[in-house]
Design an enzyme around this catalytic site. Structure first.
Site, PDB file in Angstrom:
ATOM      1  N   HIS A   1      -0.303 -29.025  14.038  1.00  0.00           N
ATOM      2  CA  HIS A   1       0.243 -27.327  13.782  1.00  0.00           C
ATOM      3  C   HIS A   1      -0.253 -26.615  12.315  1.00  0.00           C
ATOM      4  O   HIS A   1       0.063 -25.522  11.608  1.00  0.00           O
ATOM      5  CB  HIS A   1       1.427 -27.113  13.801  1.00  0.00           C
ATOM      6  CG  HIS A   1       1.745 -28.092  12.042  1.00  0.00           C
ATOM      7  ND1 HIS A   1       1.837 -29.766  11.762  1.00  0.00           N
ATOM      8  CD2 HIS A   1       1.937 -28.328  10.572  1.00  0.00           C
ATOM      9  CE1 HIS A   1       2.304 -30.308  10.922  1.00  0.00           C
ATOM     10  NE2 HIS A   1       2.034 -29.799   9.744  1.00  0.00           N
TER      11      HIS A   1
ATOM     12  N   ASP B   1       1.183 -33.994  17.746  1.00  0.00           N
ATOM     13  CA  ASP B   1       0.977 -33.675  17.117  1.00  0.00           C
ATOM     14  C   ASP B   1      -0.584 -33.738  15.921  1.00  0.00           C
ATOM     15  O   ASP B   1      -0.916 -33.786  14.667  1.00  0.00           O
ATOM     16  CB  ASP B   1       2.140 -33.474  15.737  1.00  0.00           C
ATOM     17  CG  ASP B   1       1.822 -31.391  14.647  1.00  0.00           C
ATOM     18  OD1 ASP B   1       1.019 -30.998  15.007  1.00  0.00           O
ATOM     19  OD2 ASP B   1       2.248 -31.903  13.675  1.00  0.00           O
TER      20      ASP B   1
ATOM     21  N   SER C   1      -0.332 -31.387   5.275  1.00  0.00           N
ATOM     22  CA  SER C   1      -0.394 -31.862   6.597  1.00  0.00           C
ATOM     23  C   SER C   1      -0.948 -32.295   6.703  1.00  0.00           C
ATOM     24  O   SER C   1      -2.756 -32.003   6.902  1.00  0.00           O
ATOM     25  CB  SER C   1       0.425 -30.692   7.591  1.00  0.00           C
ATOM     26  OG  SER C   1       1.904 -31.150   7.270  1.00  0.00           O
TER      27      SER C   1
END
Length: 496
Positions: A123, A158, A231
């Site tokens: 992402h 992810d 992230s």
């Protein structure tokens, strides 16, 4: 005699005094040792470890070209009579809403090889037109940035694999074994929180084997501070090995409250290896629809305890070719005991495509071993087609059984439900909301095709299966129910 008694009394006093002195000395020694340990603990620092691993952690900036707006949005509603007025006002002030705009996003990552492979979250780089990698500057070193290209991505975990071309070998970190991480172990999270640049936070492993939303989830929960921008960054153990990729946080306000989630390294390693070799994932595919076995299901099928994965349907695929059947309970896959559906899905996905594996199933009161050659899940997913939802069934001639109002399947009902002409079973037309059937999810329009793992086409068939179960000492009856073509087993108590 009195002098002797007095002498004994004095000797005892001396002994007691000596013992008191020894105890005080021992207590003082313990105090000194405790103080020394406390000072030593306070003097320990994570700085040497942070300095060692920091050069392999990177900041990631992505740029996406966003189409320009077609009108003065945000000022007046589109189509408003004032739209032209505000458009002229924007034009006079040099504002051009039709020009494409560049949108930037920030994230983190880490280098896993000296030739420039970098791991991050999918992402972080999804839909990016440009990806820029900023390396840790070090003391007195100039800022170093390199463009990156995407090698492959996996939206199920992810994870994304990037590659940069550097003039020389890069410092990198290695993956550790996430399975040996224990709750309470110290960990370090590194990354680019809120765009503030390279940052380090420390905490412990708060929990293991967390599942959030995916079939392949295996998250490590930590209280090390993780915020937006972290992230894709690494979660390190105290040996400087990556045991997780920081992916998500649980927060009511978007900031860290001490509940962060890192995808376990033992999942990430397998994904990265496939992305590096093929540019995509290649997961094993068994070709069955499965559900967990509950206690009442286990009792209804004669199993000693809940466990395994109950096959609710076998569409065209490897399992059907090998002879697996709906109603089989998968107890073992490739020599490993199956605890539940989540474990089976992960194990099958991690097995090599094309491998022949032994599947042990519970069938007809015993066990059988079936040899299945696995297909590839990605190919099966591309071939899947969506099916229309099934409308509620109209009321026909019926009977009330187990909290359900059921009706034999007629041609009219087949048409109304969109079923094939050869479909067989009993249609649920109503469900008592106070019944066990309702609490377990049965609804009007469901089609019951099996009871007690035998086909049923009439109300008499269902009643016969109920009587057989009672005679066998069963407390529940196992039903195979289909909704929109999707099957699942439900066990209902015979006492109702």
């Amino acid at each position: 005699m009195q002098a002797q008694a007095r002498s004994i009394s004095v000797q005892r006093g001396e002994v007691v005094g000596f013992m008191r002195l020894m105890w005080l000395a021992f207590a003082g020694l313990l105090f000194v040792l405790a103080q020394s340990a406390a000072v030593q603990a306070r003097s320990e620092s994570l700085a040497p470890l942070a300095e060692k691993i920091s050069p392999a952690v990177v900041n990631i900036t992505t740029t996406t070209l966003v189409e320009g707006r077609t009108g003065p949005q945000g000022i007046v509603p589109e189509g408003s009579p004032f739209e032209d007025f505000f458009r002229e006002f924007q034009d006079r002030n040099g504002e051009d809403d039709n020009r494409p705009r560049r949108s930037n996003a920030l994230g983190s990552g880490f280098v896993i090889s000296e030739d420039g492979y970098i791991v991050t979250n999918n992402h972080v780089i999804a839909e990016a037109d440009e990806i820029l990698i900023e390396f840790f500057p070090g003391d007195g070193q100039p800022k170093k940035e390199l463009p990156a290209k995407v090698i492959g991505t996996d939206d199920k975990t992810d994870i994304a694999l990037l590659k940069v071309e550097a003039s020389g070998p890069l410092q990198y970190v290695q993956f550790g074994d996430s399975d040996v991480a224990r709750v309470g172990d110290w960990v370090i999270a590194m990354g680019n929180p809120l765009g503030q640049g390279f940052s380090v936070s420390a905490g412990i492993v708060s929990a293991r084997n967390r599942a959030l939303s995916g079939s392949y989830d295996d998250y490590i929960q930590t209280d090390a501070a993780i915020n937006r921008g972290n992230s894709g960054g690494p979660l390190f153990n105290m040996n400087g090995e990556v045991i997780g990729v920081n992916t998500a946080i649980l927060s009511p306000n978007g900031g860290s409250i001490g509940i962060g989630f890192s995808m376990a390294s033992n999942v990430v390693v397998k994904v990265v290896d496939q992305l590096r070799e093929f540019g995509e994932t290649r997961r094993g595919w068994l070709g069955v629809r499965i559900q967990d076995v509950t206690e009442d299901m286990a009792e209804a099928m004669g199993l000693d305890k809940p466990g395994g994965a109950l096959i609710s349907d076998v569409p065209n695929g490897p399992a059907k070719d090998a002879g697996l059947l709906a109603g089989d309970v998968i107890l073992s896959f490739d020599g490993v005991e199956v605890e539940d559906t989540r474990g089976l899905v992960r194990q099958v996905g991690e097995t090599t495509v094309g491998k022949s594996v032994r599947v042990v199933v519970h069938r007809d009161g015993g066990t059988q071993t079936v040899l299945v050659t696995l297909g590839r899940r990605e190919d099966a997913e591309r071939a899947d087609s969506s099916e229309d939802e099934v409308p509620d069934a109209p009321v026909e001639e019926n009977a009330d059984i187990l909290g359900l109002t059921i009706s034999p399947l007629t041609d009219a009902l087949r048409t109304d439900l969109g079923l094939d002409a050869d479909a067989e079973g009993l249609v649920v037309t109503e469900v008592d909301e106070a019944s066990e059937a309702f609490s377990k999810g049965l609804r009007a329009g469901d089609l019951i095709t099996e009871a007690g793992q035998q086909a049923v086409t009439s109300i008499q068939d269902l009643e016969a299966r109920m009587e057989e179960a009672r005679e066998a000492g069963r407390k529940s009856l196992l039903l195979l129910v289909r909704r929109g073509g999707e099957p699942r087993f439900v066990a209902l108590s015979l006492g109702e």
